[in-house]
Design a protein around this motif. Structure first.
Motif, mmCIF file in Angstrom:
data_model
loop_
_atom_site.group_PDB
_atom_site.id
_atom_site.type_symbol
_atom_site.label_atom_id
_atom_site.label_comp_id
_atom_site.label_asym_id
_atom_site.label_seq_id
_atom_site.Cartn_x
_atom_site.Cartn_y
_atom_site.Cartn_z
ATOM 1 N N MET A 61 0.834 -1.202 0.000
ATOM 2 C CA MET A 61 0.000 0.000 0.000
ATOM 3 C C MET A 61 0.868 1.251 0.000
ATOM 4 N N LEU A 62 1.943 1.227 0.786
ATOM 5 C CA LEU A 62 2.882 2.344 0.792
ATOM 6 C C LEU A 62 3.496 2.537 -0.592
ATOM 7 N N MET A 63 3.839 1.434 -1.258
ATOM 8 C CA MET A 63 4.383 1.506 -2.609
ATOM 9 C C MET A 63 3.392 2.183 -3.556
ATOM 10 N N THR A 64 2.114 1.826 -3.431
ATOM 11 C CA THR A 64 1.085 2.432 -4.282
ATOM 12 C C THR A 64 1.002 3.929 -4.049
ATOM 13 N N HIS A 65 1.108 4.360 -2.811
ATOM 14 C CA HIS A 65 1.031 5.800 -2.516
ATOM 15 C C HIS A 65 2.264 6.540 -3.030
ATOM 16 N N TRP A 66 3.433 5.908 -2.953
ATOM 17 C CA TRP A 66 4.620 6.500 -3.579
ATOM 18 C C TRP A 66 4.423 6.587 -5.087
ATOM 19 N N MET A 67 3.837 5.542 -5.678
ATOM 20 C CA MET A 67 3.630 5.536 -7.121
ATOM 21 C C MET A 67 2.723 6.687 -7.549
ATOM 22 N N ARG A 68 1.728 6.981 -6.739
ATOM 23 C CA ARG A 68 0.832 8.093 -7.061
ATOM 24 C C ARG A 68 1.601 9.403 -7.209
ATOM 25 N N ASN A 89 -4.879 9.916 -2.712
ATOM 26 C CA ASN A 89 -3.780 10.785 -2.306
ATOM 27 C C ASN A 89 -2.607 9.944 -1.812
ATOM 28 N N SER A 90 -1.687 10.564 -1.121
ATOM 29 C CA SER A 90 -0.473 9.863 -0.678
ATOM 30 C C SER A 90 -0.365 9.873 0.845
ATOM 31 N N ARG A 91 -1.504 9.754 1.529
ATOM 32 C CA ARG A 91 -1.555 9.917 2.980
ATOM 33 C C ARG A 91 -0.787 8.849 3.755
ATOM 34 N N HIS A 92 -0.511 7.689 3.145
ATOM 35 C CA HIS A 92 0.203 6.629 3.863
ATOM 36 C C HIS A 92 1.716 6.854 3.905
ATOM 37 N N ILE A 93 2.217 7.801 3.128
ATOM 38 C CA ILE A 93 3.636 8.144 3.194
ATOM 39 C C ILE A 93 3.864 9.008 4.430
ATOM 40 N N PRO A 94 4.865 8.686 5.255
ATOM 41 C CA PRO A 94 5.127 9.522 6.435
ATOM 42 C C PRO A 94 5.273 10.990 6.044
ATOM 43 N N GLU A 95 4.713 11.854 6.858
ATOM 44 C CA GLU A 95 4.649 13.272 6.503
ATOM 45 C C GLU A 95 6.016 13.868 6.236
ATOM 46 N N ASN A 96 7.036 13.422 6.973
ATOM 47 C CA ASN A 96 8.369 13.989 6.790
ATOM 48 C C ASN A 96 9.049 13.496 5.513
ATOM 49 N N GLU A 97 8.477 12.466 4.864
ATOM 50 C CA GLU A 97 9.019 11.944 3.614
ATOM 51 C C GLU A 97 8.138 12.253 2.416
ATOM 52 N N ARG A 98 6.932 12.701 2.662
ATOM 53 C CA ARG A 98 5.915 12.828 1.613
ATOM 54 C C ARG A 98 6.259 13.956 0.636
ATOM 55 N N PRO A 99 6.322 13.646 -0.663
ATOM 56 C CA PRO A 99 6.547 14.707 -1.652
ATOM 57 C C PRO A 99 5.391 15.702 -1.653
ATOM 58 N N SER A 100 5.674 16.905 -2.051
ATOM 59 C CA SER A 100 4.626 17.934 -2.067
ATOM 60 C C SER A 100 3.661 17.741 -3.231
ATOM 61 N N HIS A 101 4.112 17.008 -4.255
ATOM 62 C CA HIS A 101 3.263 16.830 -5.435
ATOM 63 C C HIS A 101 2.051 15.963 -5.129
ATOM 64 N N LEU A 102 0.870 16.452 -5.475
ATOM 65 C CA LEU A 102 -0.352 15.670 -5.379
ATOM 66 C C LEU A 102 -0.867 15.384 -6.779
ATOM 67 N N PRO A 103 -1.228 14.136 -7.072
ATOM 68 C CA PRO A 103 -1.763 13.819 -8.400
ATOM 69 C C PRO A 103 -3.183 14.348 -8.561
ATOM 70 N N ARG A 104 -3.573 14.570 -9.788
ATOM 71 C CA ARG A 104 -4.916 15.040 -10.101
ATOM 72 C C ARG A 104 -5.887 13.851 -10.129
ATOM 73 N N PRO A 105 -6.963 13.865 -9.327
ATOM 74 C CA PRO A 105 -7.953 12.789 -9.438
ATOM 75 C C PRO A 105 -8.799 12.968 -10.698
ATOM 76 N N VAL A 106 -8.955 11.885 -11.456
ATOM 77 C CA VAL A 106 -9.787 11.900 -12.659
ATOM 78 C C VAL A 106 -10.781 10.750 -12.550
#
Length: 259
Positions: A61-68, A89-106
């Motif tokens: 699941m973490l891998m999927t959130h990184w992939m997003r 979204n990428s909520r499962h990535i720890p906040e201190n590691e989470r990239p700022s980029h959010l993908p667009r939901p379609v």
């Protein structure tokens, strides 16, 4: 076995194509497409009547959130949007590691059935997610006010002309490319997955899917579960080339390209 966020990010960078490195984007006017989903050992992706199943373990699941975070947009069908009410979204990535980029939901929603109080629109209104795009049938003559209701709730509604009542995958990808989407992650559900695989098999050479990433969970669902291959004939299954297999926690993740 991959465990840390850094190793997962390195894994994804080794298997996902890089925008600009492929002639397909400009030649065929479409994004680079990653089709990805989790399934049980018996090939099921959802429960009875499409009920959501949490198949992925923590690591995959973490891998999927990184992939997003590696994609400009995430596509799901209206069935998934209604049954799962996802956040994409990428909520499962720890906040201190989470990239700022959010993908667009379609959301592919030909008849505008998305609920205005869904999590995707709620997150956007609360400043916690990007504005969702809802792709509908531009040939529909009446929407009973559903278009304006979704727009008032925050959605951007984009019409794509249908062919015999269906929005074609190639037309959908062209429209997204024209709107600036260069990398697209397709997550489901069953109808969307089957449609992309069938279209990729029909397209010679394949100009629909670049990478297929399947997470296989060590569980069985049974006949009541929903699979994605029910309507796929032998001629609608594309040829695959194995790229890499990794164990992530309890799950196995298999990456292939389409030939």
């Amino acid at each position: 076995m991959l465990e840390s966020g850094q190793s997962v990010a390195e894994f994804l960078s080794s298997v996902l194509p890089v925008p600009g490195d492929s002639r397909l984007e400009d030649e065929f006017q479409r994004p680079l497409v990653t089709l990805t989903f989790a399934q049980s050992l018996d090939g099921k992706i959802a429960g009875k009547e499409g009920k959501q199943l949490i198949l992925s373990g923590r690591e995959s699941m973490l891998m999927t959130h990184w992939m997003r975070t590696n994609h400009d947009a995430i596509l799901v069908g209206i069935g998934t949007a209604l049954n799962d009410d996802p956040q994409l979204n990428s909520r499962h990535i720890p906040e201190n590691e989470r990239p700022s980029h959010l993908p667009r939901p379609v959301i592919l929603d030909a008849n505008l059935r998305l609920k205005p109080d869904c999590k995707l629109l709620k997150n956007y209104r609360e400043g916690k997610g990007r504005r969702p795009w809802v792709i509908c049938d531009a040939n529909s003559t009446s929407d009973d006010g559903r278009k304006s209701t979704l727009e008032d709730a925050g959605a951007r509604v984009i019409g794509v002309p249908s062919v015999d009542g269906f929005i074609t995958i190639s037309d959908l990808l062209k429209v997204l490319y024209d709107f600036g989407i260069k990398t697209l992650m397709v997550e489901g559900g069953a109808t969307i997955i089957g449609s992309f695989l069938a279209e990729a098999a029909r397209s010679k050479p394949n100009t629909i899917i670049d990478t297929l990433i399947i997470t296989i969970a060590p569980t069985l669902i049974g006949d009541d579960g929903v699979g994605y291959d029910k309507k796929l004939s032998a001629t609608q299954i594309p040829s695959l080339k194995h790229i890499r297999t990794e164990v992530m926690g309890r799950d196995v993740v298999i990456v292939s390209s389409l030939e």
